[in-house]
Motif scaffolding. Sequence first.
Motif, PDB file in Angstrom:
ATOM      1  N   ILE A 297      33.780  34.482  11.740  1.00  0.00           N
ATOM      2  CA  ILE A 297      34.738  35.294  12.503  1.00  0.00           C
ATOM      3  C   ILE A 297      34.742  36.723  11.997  1.00  0.00           C
ATOM      4  N   PHE A 298      34.821  36.903  10.669  1.00  0.00           N
ATOM      5  CA  PHE A 298      34.949  38.259  10.150  1.00  0.00           C
ATOM      6  C   PHE A 298      33.656  39.045  10.308  1.00  0.00           C
ATOM      7  N   LEU A 299      32.529  38.418  10.103  1.00  0.00           N
ATOM      8  CA  LEU A 299      31.270  39.141  10.293  1.00  0.00           C
ATOM      9  C   LEU A 299      31.086  39.538  11.754  1.00  0.00           C
ATOM     10  N   SER A 300      31.564  38.706  12.669  1.00  0.00           N
ATOM     11  CA  SER A 300      31.494  39.087  14.084  1.00  0.00           C
ATOM     12  C   SER A 300      32.407  40.273  14.366  1.00  0.00           C
ATOM     13  N   CYS A 301      33.547  40.342  13.668  1.00  0.00           N
ATOM     14  CA  CYS A 301      34.427  41.508  13.798  1.00  0.00           C
ATOM     15  C   CYS A 301      33.726  42.770  13.312  1.00  0.00           C
ATOM     16  N   LEU A 302      33.019  42.659  12.187  1.00  0.00           N
ATOM     17  CA  LEU A 302      32.275  43.811  11.673  1.00  0.00           C
ATOM     18  C   LEU A 302      31.171  44.224  12.641  1.00  0.00           C
ATOM     19  N   ASP A 303      30.524  43.235  13.247  1.00  0.00           N
ATOM     20  CA  ASP A 303      29.486  43.537  14.232  1.00  0.00           C
ATOM     21  C   ASP A 303      30.064  44.311  15.413  1.00  0.00           C
ATOM     22  N   ALA A 305      32.653  46.128  15.463  1.00  0.00           N
ATOM     23  CA  ALA A 305      33.055  47.464  15.022  1.00  0.00           C
ATOM     24  C   ALA A 305      31.861  48.319  14.609  1.00  0.00           C
ATOM     25  N   GLU A 306      30.656  47.746  14.745  1.00  0.00           N
ATOM     26  CA  GLU A 306      29.411  48.446  14.418  1.00  0.00           C
ATOM     27  C   GLU A 306      29.385  48.908  12.969  1.00  0.00           C
ATOM     28  N   LEU A 307      29.826  48.016  12.086  1.00  0.00           N
ATOM     29  CA  LEU A 307      29.802  48.288  10.656  1.00  0.00           C
ATOM     30  C   LEU A 307      28.632  47.541  10.018  1.00  0.00           C
ATOM     31  N   LYS A 308      27.934  48.200   9.122  1.00  0.00           N
ATOM     32  CA  LYS A 308      26.784  47.604   8.443  1.00  0.00           C
ATOM     33  C   LYS A 308      27.241  46.893   7.175  1.00  0.00           C
ATOM     34  N   TYR A 309      26.693  45.705   6.929  1.00  0.00           N
ATOM     35  CA  TYR A 309      27.144  44.908   5.798  1.00  0.00           C
ATOM     36  C   TYR A 309      26.007  44.040   5.271  1.00  0.00           C
ATOM     37  N   THR A 310      26.234  43.465   4.101  1.00  0.00           N
ATOM     38  CA  THR A 310      25.336  42.473   3.526  1.00  0.00           C
ATOM     39  C   THR A 310      25.985  41.108   3.670  1.00  0.00           C
ATOM     40  N   THR A 311      25.310  40.172   4.317  1.00  0.00           N
ATOM     41  CA  THR A 311      25.879  38.841   4.549  1.00  0.00           C
ATOM     42  C   THR A 311      26.046  38.099   3.232  1.00  0.00           C
ATOM     43  N   PRO A 312      27.273  37.676   2.890  1.00  0.00           N
ATOM     44  CA  PRO A 312      27.484  36.973   1.620  1.00  0.00           C
ATOM     45  C   PRO A 312      26.902  35.564   1.641  1.00  0.00           C
ATOM     46  N   GLN A 313      26.302  35.174   0.532  1.00  0.00           N
ATOM     47  CA  GLN A 313      25.754  33.835   0.361  1.00  0.00           C
ATOM     48  C   GLN A 313      26.803  32.858  -0.171  1.00  0.00           C
ATOM     49  N   GLY A 314      27.799  33.402  -0.836  1.00  0.00           N
ATOM     50  CA  GLY A 314      28.880  32.589  -1.396  1.00  0.00           C
ATOM     51  C   GLY A 314      30.115  33.444  -1.595  1.00  0.00           C
ATOM     52  N   LEU A 359      30.029  52.114  -0.483  1.00  0.00           N
ATOM     53  CA  LEU A 359      30.351  50.735  -0.129  1.00  0.00           C
ATOM     54  C   LEU A 359      31.827  50.452  -0.324  1.00  0.00           C
ATOM     55  N   VAL A 360      32.372  49.571   0.516  1.00  0.00           N
ATOM     56  CA  VAL A 360      33.723  49.048   0.314  1.00  0.00           C
ATOM     57  C   VAL A 360      33.665  47.531   0.416  1.00  0.00           C
ATOM     58  N   ARG A 361      34.618  46.867  -0.274  1.00  0.00           N
ATOM     59  CA  ARG A 361      34.655  45.411  -0.259  1.00  0.00           C
ATOM     60  C   ARG A 361      35.849  44.908   0.535  1.00  0.00           C
ATOM     61  N   PHE A 362      35.562  44.062   1.538  1.00  0.00           N
ATOM     62  CA  PHE A 362      36.585  43.308   2.249  1.00  0.00           C
ATOM     63  C   PHE A 362      36.556  41.865   1.762  1.00  0.00           C
ATOM     64  N   HIS A 363      37.691  41.170   1.906  1.00  0.00           N
ATOM     65  CA  HIS A 363      37.662  39.718   1.698  1.00  0.00           C
ATOM     66  C   HIS A 363      38.166  39.036   2.954  1.00  0.00           C
ATOM     67  N   PHE A 364      37.732  37.780   3.142  1.00  0.00           N
ATOM     68  CA  PHE A 364      38.125  37.055   4.352  1.00  0.00           C
ATOM     69  C   PHE A 364      38.792  35.718   4.041  1.00  0.00           C
ATOM     70  N   ALA A 365      39.557  35.671   2.949  1.00  0.00           N
ATOM     71  CA  ALA A 365      40.334  34.478   2.624  1.00  0.00           C
ATOM     72  C   ALA A 365      41.686  34.546   3.336  1.00  0.00           C
ATOM     73  N   LYS A 366      41.640  34.612   4.645  1.00  0.00           N
ATOM     74  CA  LYS A 366      42.844  34.753   5.452  1.00  0.00           C
ATOM     75  C   LYS A 366      42.802  33.767   6.619  1.00  0.00           C
ATOM     76  N   GLN A 367      43.954  33.578   7.234  1.00  0.00           N
ATOM     77  CA  GLN A 367      44.002  32.789   8.460  1.00  0.00           C
ATOM     78  C   GLN A 367      43.088  33.424   9.505  1.00  0.00           C
ATOM     79  N   ALA A 373      43.058  39.808  13.933  1.00  0.00           N
ATOM     80  CA  ALA A 373      43.926  40.987  14.033  1.00  0.00           C
ATOM     81  C   ALA A 373      43.304  42.178  13.296  1.00  0.00           C
ATOM     82  N   ALA A 374      42.724  41.900  12.127  1.00  0.00           N
ATOM     83  CA  ALA A 374      42.035  42.958  11.398  1.00  0.00           C
ATOM     84  C   ALA A 374      40.854  43.478  12.207  1.00  0.00           C
ATOM     85  N   GLY A 375      40.140  42.550  12.864  1.00  0.00           N
ATOM     86  CA  GLY A 375      39.021  42.941  13.699  1.00  0.00           C
ATOM     87  C   GLY A 375      39.439  43.855  14.837  1.00  0.00           C
TER      88      GLY A 375
END
Length: 387
Positions: A297-303, A305-314, A359-367, A373-375
Amino acid sequence: MPDIALRLNQFTESVIREMTRIANTHNAINLSQGFPDFDPPAELVEAGKKALDNGFHQYAVTWGAPGFRQALAQKQKQWMGLELDPDSNIVVTCGGTEAMMTAMMTACNPGDKVIVFSPFYENYGADTILSGAQPVYVPLYPPEFNFDPDELRKAFEQGVKALVLCNPSNPAGKVFTLEELQYIADLAQEFDAFVITDEVYEHIVYEPYKHIYIAGLPGMFDRTISTSSLSKTYSITGWRLGYVIASEAVINGAKKVHDFLTVGAAAPLQEAAITALNFPKTYYEELLAGYTRRREIFLSCLDMAELKYTTPQGAYYVLVDISDFGFKNDTEFCRWMAKEIGVAAVPGSSFFHEPVTHLVRFHFAKQESTLRAAGERLLKIRKAGSI
């Protein structure tokens, strides 16, 4: 008045916690400090109520309530593949933060050198300095955040006492491969060094990646000090229950350090947490499935918003590239984003030894609703952030 300790000049207050305060000031969605906005398992909450009703109000055994240590030994045996004695291989601490400090102070003498991979969770540098040791930083290179074997060997050749290994990594979301871990293990044995692990995200590893405990590799149990906590696995960051797992000789030292740091972790919460430690394997499967959905969900939100990111493995963090927004640095961007967009992140520079400010760090440990809503708010970031 006398001057305070000079070592305090070598690091700042927590940037992560500062961003939470900024998020609260602007009523921003807090994707900076990594704690959930959902409740722990209902059975665990009920166990907490029962523990308070059943008289667990005084000190437990300093290095951990016996029932908690027994349950933890059984749980970790299944995952680590190691025979663990609850009396001689475990110290229970006040969260993973104290576990790491206990490990560092147990392993290191003043003046010792400690390898820290960069980017790193902000505590590691401070822990090294507070324990009187000297950090030796080795870079991890994006996009996979791999280390250069030659650079790591040269770091060991400096005569280091320990290496700190966060696996999965905060903030990069990297999961170290068996080949990488074996290389680290070989160097640790060749140069007679400890490996101090932070494995708080051990159960949040996305397919096809697998978490491997370096303590379980041949010859490594006696030179690995494994630290972790219950915070992320059971969504109880406020309970502050962590632990150190190591050989008996190391644990005997860790018991002394822990005793004089904090005396002991909260007795009723240890009693309650036995319930969680006895959860079946399906709990961990569902935990991973839930975080896999949140990541999608969150990576799709970043997509969108046209934001570039590194996909987390864990773990549950993602590093986002803001270099094309035109801000002076990542701190300025994060303060602007919290105020104008209503979403809070952490400046990536707080995790890097190198001068990284894009770089900035987001976390996605949310409902899931919070992430969506953040997206929605992030959709306006491109237009609002063009300067």
